[in-house]
Design a protein around this motif. Structure first.
Motif, PDB file in Angstrom:
ATOM      1  N   THR A  71      21.249  50.323  22.595  1.00 44.30           N
ATOM      2  CA  THR A  71      20.160  50.471  23.555  1.00 44.30           C
ATOM      3  C   THR A  71      20.387  49.668  24.817  1.00 44.30           C
ATOM      4  OG1 THR A  71      18.931  48.647  22.549  1.00 44.30           O
ATOM      5  CG2 THR A  71      18.519  50.862  21.703  1.00 44.30           C
ATOM      6  N   GLY A  72      21.182  48.583  24.722  1.00 47.74           N
ATOM      7  CA  GLY A  72      21.435  47.773  25.905  1.00 47.74           C
ATOM      8  C   GLY A  72      20.307  46.839  26.256  1.00 47.74           C
ATOM      9  N   LEU A  73      19.266  46.729  25.404  1.00 55.19           N
ATOM     10  CA  LEU A  73      18.141  45.842  25.680  1.00 55.19           C
ATOM     11  C   LEU A  73      18.379  44.518  24.983  1.00 55.19           C
ATOM     12  CD1 LEU A  73      15.412  45.807  27.151  1.00 55.19           C
ATOM     13  CD2 LEU A  73      14.334  46.396  24.988  1.00 55.19           C
ATOM     14  N   ASP A  74      18.874  43.526  25.729  1.00 57.45           N
ATOM     15  CA  ASP A  74      19.168  42.227  25.147  1.00 57.45           C
ATOM     16  C   ASP A  74      17.886  41.495  24.775  1.00 57.45           C
ATOM     17  OD1 ASP A  74      21.882  42.420  25.285  1.00 57.45           O
ATOM     18  OD2 ASP A  74      22.023  41.559  27.281  1.00 57.45           O
ATOM     19  N   GLU A  75      18.037  40.527  23.889  1.00 62.36           N
ATOM     20  CA  GLU A  75      16.879  39.795  23.377  1.00 62.36           C
ATOM     21  C   GLU A  75      16.116  39.090  24.492  1.00 62.36           C
ATOM     22  OE1 GLU A  75      16.163  35.647  21.004  1.00 62.36           O
ATOM     23  OE2 GLU A  75      18.049  36.699  20.750  1.00 62.36           O
ATOM     24  N   HIS A  76      16.822  38.401  25.404  1.00 55.50           N
ATOM     25  CA  HIS A  76      16.115  37.632  26.424  1.00 55.50           C
ATOM     26  C   HIS A  76      15.410  38.548  27.417  1.00 55.50           C
ATOM     27  CE1 HIS A  76      20.200  38.278  28.072  1.00 55.50           C
ATOM     28  NE2 HIS A  76      19.562  38.426  29.212  1.00 55.50           N
ATOM     29  N   ARG A  77      15.903  39.793  27.594  1.00 50.62           N
ATOM     30  CA  ARG A  77      15.217  40.724  28.468  1.00 50.62           C
ATOM     31  C   ARG A  77      14.070  41.411  27.732  1.00 50.62           C
ATOM     32  NH1 ARG A  77      20.431  42.036  29.751  1.00 50.62           N
ATOM     33  NH2 ARG A  77      20.331  44.025  28.686  1.00 50.62           N
ATOM     34  N   ALA A  78      14.267  41.673  26.434  1.00 52.34           N
ATOM     35  CA  ALA A  78      13.198  42.309  25.655  1.00 52.34           C
ATOM     36  C   ALA A  78      11.973  41.421  25.567  1.00 52.34           C
ATOM     37  CB  ALA A  78      13.705  42.639  24.250  1.00 52.34           C
ATOM     38  N   GLU A  79      12.169  40.099  25.687  1.00 52.77           N
ATOM     39  CA  GLU A  79      11.055  39.177  25.569  1.00 52.77           C
ATOM     40  C   GLU A  79      10.589  38.648  26.914  1.00 52.77           C
ATOM     41  OE1 GLU A  79      12.797  36.298  23.063  1.00 52.77           O
ATOM     42  OE2 GLU A  79      12.643  37.508  21.248  1.00 52.77           O
ATOM     43  N   SER A  80      11.104  39.206  27.985  1.00 50.42           N
ATOM     44  CA  SER A  80      10.759  38.695  29.309  1.00 50.42           C
ATOM     45  C   SER A  80       9.351  39.056  29.720  1.00 50.42           C
ATOM     46  CB  SER A  80      11.747  39.253  30.341  1.00 50.42           C
ATOM     47  OG  SER A  80      11.611  40.656  30.451  1.00 50.42           O
ATOM     48  N   GLY A  81       8.822  40.168  29.205  1.00 51.43           N
ATOM     49  CA  GLY A  81       7.469  40.579  29.549  1.00 51.43           C
ATOM     50  C   GLY A  81       7.396  41.488  30.754  1.00 51.43           C
ATOM     51  N   ASP A  82       8.477  41.656  31.493  1.00 51.82           N
ATOM     52  CA  ASP A  82       8.488  42.535  32.657  1.00 51.82           C
ATOM     53  C   ASP A  82       9.122  43.857  32.252  1.00 51.82           C
ATOM     54  OD1 ASP A  82       8.610  43.774  35.079  1.00 51.82           O
ATOM     55  OD2 ASP A  82       9.477  42.075  36.167  1.00 51.82           O
ATOM     56  N   ALA A  83       8.281  44.790  31.799  1.00 52.98           N
ATOM     57  CA  ALA A  83       8.798  46.045  31.241  1.00 52.98           C
ATOM     58  C   ALA A  83       9.507  46.870  32.296  1.00 52.98           C
ATOM     59  CB  ALA A  83       7.650  46.835  30.618  1.00 52.98           C
ATOM     60  N   VAL A  84       8.961  46.899  33.526  1.00 50.01           N
ATOM     61  CA  VAL A  84       9.573  47.707  34.584  1.00 50.01           C
ATOM     62  C   VAL A  84      10.955  47.185  34.937  1.00 50.01           C
ATOM     63  CG1 VAL A  84       9.348  48.475  36.971  1.00 50.01           C
ATOM     64  CG2 VAL A  84       7.324  48.368  35.502  1.00 50.01           C
ATOM     65  N   ALA A  85      11.072  45.860  35.084  1.00 51.45           N
ATOM     66  CA  ALA A  85      12.378  45.270  35.397  1.00 51.45           C
ATOM     67  C   ALA A  85      13.370  45.506  34.271  1.00 51.45           C
ATOM     68  CB  ALA A  85      12.225  43.776  35.670  1.00 51.45           C
ATOM     69  N   ASP A  86      12.903  45.388  33.009  1.00 51.10           N
ATOM     70  CA  ASP A  86      13.784  45.624  31.867  1.00 51.10           C
ATOM     71  C   ASP A  86      14.317  47.050  31.876  1.00 51.10           C
ATOM     72  OD1 ASP A  86      13.313  43.068  31.063  1.00 51.10           O
ATOM     73  OD2 ASP A  86      11.805  43.585  29.562  1.00 51.10           O
ATOM     74  N   ASP A  87      13.439  48.020  32.117  1.00 55.32           N
ATOM     75  CA  ASP A  87      13.848  49.422  32.093  1.00 55.32           C
ATOM     76  C   ASP A  87      14.821  49.727  33.221  1.00 55.32           C
ATOM     77  OD1 ASP A  87      12.213  49.707  29.938  1.00 55.32           O
ATOM     78  OD2 ASP A  87      10.535  50.566  31.047  1.00 55.32           O
ATOM     79  N   ASN A  88      14.565  49.165  34.396  1.00 56.93           N
ATOM     80  CA  ASN A  88      15.469  49.382  35.527  1.00 56.93           C
ATOM     81  C   ASN A  88      16.836  48.779  35.248  1.00 56.93           C
ATOM     82  OD1 ASN A  88      13.473  50.710  36.945  1.00 56.93           O
ATOM     83  ND2 ASN A  88      12.816  48.889  38.067  1.00 56.93           N
ATOM     84  N   HIS A  89      16.837  47.581  34.677  1.00 55.45           N
ATOM     85  CA  HIS A  89      18.116  46.950  34.343  1.00 55.45           C
ATOM     86  C   HIS A  89      18.858  47.765  33.297  1.00 55.45           C
ATOM     87  CE1 HIS A  89      20.996  43.693  33.500  1.00 55.45           C
ATOM     88  NE2 HIS A  89      20.888  44.127  32.251  1.00 55.45           N
ATOM     89  N   GLN A  90      18.124  48.261  32.304  1.00 53.73           N
ATOM     90  CA  GLN A  90      18.753  49.042  31.236  1.00 53.73           C
ATOM     91  C   GLN A  90      19.390  50.307  31.804  1.00 53.73           C
ATOM     92  OE1 GLN A  90      16.118  49.492  27.946  1.00 53.73           O
ATOM     93  NE2 GLN A  90      17.469  50.843  26.800  1.00 53.73           N
ATOM     94  N   GLN A  91      18.678  50.977  32.698  1.00 48.30           N
ATOM     95  CA  GLN A  91      19.213  52.195  33.313  1.00 48.30           C
ATOM     96  C   GLN A  91      20.482  51.893  34.099  1.00 48.30           C
ATOM     97  OE1 GLN A  91      17.610  55.374  33.160  1.00 48.30           O
ATOM     98  NE2 GLN A  91      19.472  56.182  34.076  1.00 48.30           N
ATOM     99  N   ALA A  92      20.454  50.811  34.898  1.00 48.68           N
ATOM    100  CA  ALA A  92      21.624  50.444  35.700  1.00 48.68           C
ATOM    101  C   ALA A  92      22.791  50.014  34.815  1.00 48.68           C
ATOM    102  CB  ALA A  92      21.251  49.325  36.670  1.00 48.68           C
ATOM    103  N   SER A  93      22.485  49.306  33.716  1.00 51.97           N
ATOM    104  CA  SER A  93      23.546  48.840  32.824  1.00 51.97           C
ATOM    105  C   SER A  93      24.248  50.011  32.151  1.00 51.97           C
ATOM    106  CB  SER A  93      22.949  47.900  31.769  1.00 51.97           C
ATOM    107  OG  SER A  93      23.959  47.375  30.936  1.00 51.97           O
ATOM    108  N   VAL A  94      23.480  51.001  31.708  1.00 54.53           N
ATOM    109  CA  VAL A  94      24.078  52.176  31.076  1.00 54.53           C
ATOM    110  C   VAL A  94      24.927  52.947  32.078  1.00 54.53           C
ATOM    111  CG1 VAL A  94      23.566  54.408  30.008  1.00 54.53           C
ATOM    112  CG2 VAL A  94      22.305  52.373  29.293  1.00 54.53           C
ATOM    113  N   ALA A  95      24.449  53.084  33.316  1.00 56.38           N
ATOM    114  CA  ALA A  95      25.215  53.803  34.343  1.00 56.38           C
ATOM    115  C   ALA A  95      26.539  53.088  34.634  1.00 56.38           C
ATOM    116  CB  ALA A  95      24.386  53.926  35.622  1.00 56.38           C
ATOM    117  N   THR A  96      26.505  51.757  34.710  1.00 59.53           N
ATOM    118  CA  THR A  96      27.740  50.997  34.947  1.00 59.53           C
ATOM    119  C   THR A  96      28.699  51.142  33.770  1.00 59.53           C
ATOM    120  OG1 THR A  96      26.489  49.384  36.258  1.00 59.53           O
ATOM    121  CG2 THR A  96      28.664  48.710  35.459  1.00 59.53           C
TER     122      THR A  96
END
Length: 613
Positions: free
Chosen positions: A130-155
């Protein structure tokens, strides 16, 4: 007369020419035939030499002798199996990446491994991360997490397509350590490139600011009477910072690092598939081939209740109430106990006559557990205890409770306190007193998972000194790749929870678990709730040798597939006579006992353990 002679002479001439042409054609035909025969002979000689060099006549003779001696019913199937054993070892021909979606509908990475198998390129196996790391999954910023996940998968897709596929071409997927090193070195190089680019950008911005910066006027002196007020305001602003340690800065993240876990797991699954062995057995051979003489199953931690921040009630603190078996139970027995507990809790909660806990709103958490709307921690614990008494479950002896507090999600940084219930805030020291009271009132609580933020080191140590004799403290152990320094766990931590994060190869996970094996604490492998219908992590847990596996509740087809896979492995090992069951003992009782297959079977017979459905 003369004309006739001329015609006769011409006829004789033409006849001679035709005869000569036929003779020449005959000679040419003979030479061509001779040449063709010579070429055929040379071709046969080369073929014979090629076959002799590759031992084809000897192999065929051996096959025919065996075939005649054994006289199999499926002659060509026998021959196919014989020749398949002589084929070259399959190697990776390419890897391909695809964007898929996880259980939340967000982008995830799927890696497909293609191998050359008997001169044909075949898709062997796939793995998803899924690419959702623990520290990002617990960050509380769902929009930022999803954007990062999308960019990480594309890279990651770009890296696979342009570089990694060619780099791994020709690798034997069974050579896990070498393959994982190539991937790790590749990520390290990308991280250094990103750091150089980042530093260059910072330097350029600083130079631009120096050029554009105008001379600043000297500020006028402040009146003497305002200094005290300013100091008082400064003290007020800093009061919250003095209450709690500041949040540690997030660790550096490399976009695209999700490729590490996905490629590593896909390679391991491919190696297991090509050798026709289960994934867990392949991983055990990577860890220690001698461990196959007795394989010890991880103990499943089953979540039965969830009363966390996402629930409808005021209670935030009890993210998960988890069954912790302390005696030998089969996977089937634990699942049956969990199902019976959930049914009894539903019955009590929805009963019109109700009990001392009062009615509750039912639902299902994201982790697959029964979700209740409760006001206080005691309500949830009383409800669970009442259900155990009604079912005559051995809570407090052979069964204990682990509570996932997930306190890092409850911190109100503006006030410097934890919001344990809606509108109820507690400082870290007050939370220590609350935990001590709960453990004292409910001695069945044997473990607290993430009771504080990791920054509250003083409270971790204080709580351990107060309840460490009867309760384990568990913290998430974040993996640190080669470009990031590992942060030490707080003092007082007894057990740790691991996750197969996006930056972690299978070799890294094996190394981390082996390091933990040298300590007194146990290791829990937590499986993400966002995983996509893949039960591979159950095989990974068995293979790497963790003590516990945390799968969540008993809801959702993907999650139940994992429980079914765990039971299937257990039955398979039992049939082979190599099942070793853990007889769990808590640290304050005595050391954990690992039973060999004979002892496990004996205890199973005494306890009446049934392994068939």
């Amino acid at each position: 007369m003369s004309g006739d002679c001329c015609r006769a002479t011409a006829g004789l001439k033409q006849s001679g020419e035709r005869s000569g042409a036929r003779s020449r054609r005959s000679n040419m035909s003979y030479k061509s035939a001779l040449k063709a025969e010579q070429e055929l002979y040379e071709l046969k000689s080369r073929a014979a030499e090629y076959y002799r060099a590759n031992r084809v006549p000897h192999t065929l003779e051996e096959l025919l002798n065996q075939l005649f001696a054994e006289k199999p019913s499926d002659i060509y199937g026998y021959m196919a199996n014989y020749f398949s054993r002589l084929a070259h070892t399959p190697v990776i021909s390419s890897i391909a990446g695809r964007e898929v979606y996880d259980s939340r509908g967000e982008a995830a990475l799927q890696v497909d491994v293609y191998c050359m198998v008997r001169n044909e390129e075949k898709l062997v196996c796939s793995a998803v991360n899924t690419g959702l790391d623990e520290h990002r999954a617990e960050s509380g910023d769902a929009v930022a997490d999803d954007n990062h996940q999308q960019a990480s998968v594309a890279t990651a897709l770009e890296w696979i397509r342009e570089q990694l596929s060619s780099m791994l071409c020709g690798f034997n997927p069974a050579h896990q350590t070498q393959l994982d090193k190539v991937v790790s070195d590749f990520l390290m190089a990308r991280y250094l490139e990103e750091q150089d680019a980042h530093n260059s950008n910072i330097k350029s911005e600083e130079e631009e600011k120096k050029i554009e910066r105008a001379p600043e006027a000297t500020p006028p002196p402040q009146p003497a009477q305002n200094k005290d007020k300013k100091g008082e305001k400064g003290k007020k602003r800093n009061s919250v910072e003095k209450l709690i340690p500041p949040l540690d800065p997030p660790p550096p993240v490399l976009p695209g690092a999700v490729v590490a876990a996905a490629v590593s797991l896909a390679a391991a699954k491919s190696a297991a598939s090509l050798t026709a062995v289960p994934l867990y057995r392949h991983i055990i051979t990577l860890r220690d081939p001698q461990a196959l003489s007795a394989v010890f199953m991880p103990i499943p931690l089953l979540t039965v209740l969830s009363c966390g921040k996402a629930s409808a009630g005021k209670l935030n603190l009890l993210e998960e109430l988890i069954l912790l078996p302390t005696r030998t139970y089969s996977t089937r027995e634990i699942v049956v106990m969990g199902c019976e507990l959930q049914r009894e809790i539903k019955r009590i909660s929805t009963s019109t006559t109700t009990s001392k806990t009062g009615p509750a709103v039912l639902g299902v958490s994201e982790g697959g557990a029964l979700q209740l709307s409760l006001e206080r921690s005691e309500q949830a614990l009383d409800l669970l205890m009442e259900a155990c008494v009604n079912l005559k479950l051995p809570m407090g002896t052979e069964l204990r409770l682990a509570i996932n507090c997930a306190a890092h999600k409850l911190m109100d940084y503006a006030k410097g306190k934890y919001e344990v219930m809606a509108g109820t805030l507690k400082s870290p020291d007050e939370l220590v007193d609350m935990y001590v009271g709960l453990v004292s009132k409910y001695p069945s609580i044997a473990a607290l998972i993430n009771p504080f933020r990791k920054e509250d080191e003083e409270q971790w140590l204080k709580l351990s000194s107060l309840i460490g004799h009867s309760c384990c403290l568990v913290a998430d152990a974040a993996y640190s790749p080669c470009w990031r320094d590992a942060k030490p766990l707080p003092q007082g931590v007894t057990w740790v929870t691991l996750r197969h994060g996006s930056e972690m190869t299978l070799t890294d996970l094996l190394h981390t678990v082996s390091q933990r094996a040298g300590t007194d604490g146990e290791t829990i492998l937590a499986v993400s709730s966002e995983e996509i219908g893949d039960d591979s992590m159950v095989d990974v847990a068995v293979g790497v040798g963790v003590t516990f596996i945390k799968l969540g509740g008993l809801s959702g087809g993907s999650r139940m597939n994992k429980y079914n896979r765990l039971q299937s492995i257990e039955l398979e090992l039992q049939e082979q006579g190599i099942l070793g069951m853990r007889q769990m003992k808590l640290p304050w009782e005595q050391e954990e006992v690992e039973l060999n297959p004979e002892e496990a079977n004996l205890i199973g017979a005494e306890q009446g353990i049934q392994t068939d459905l």
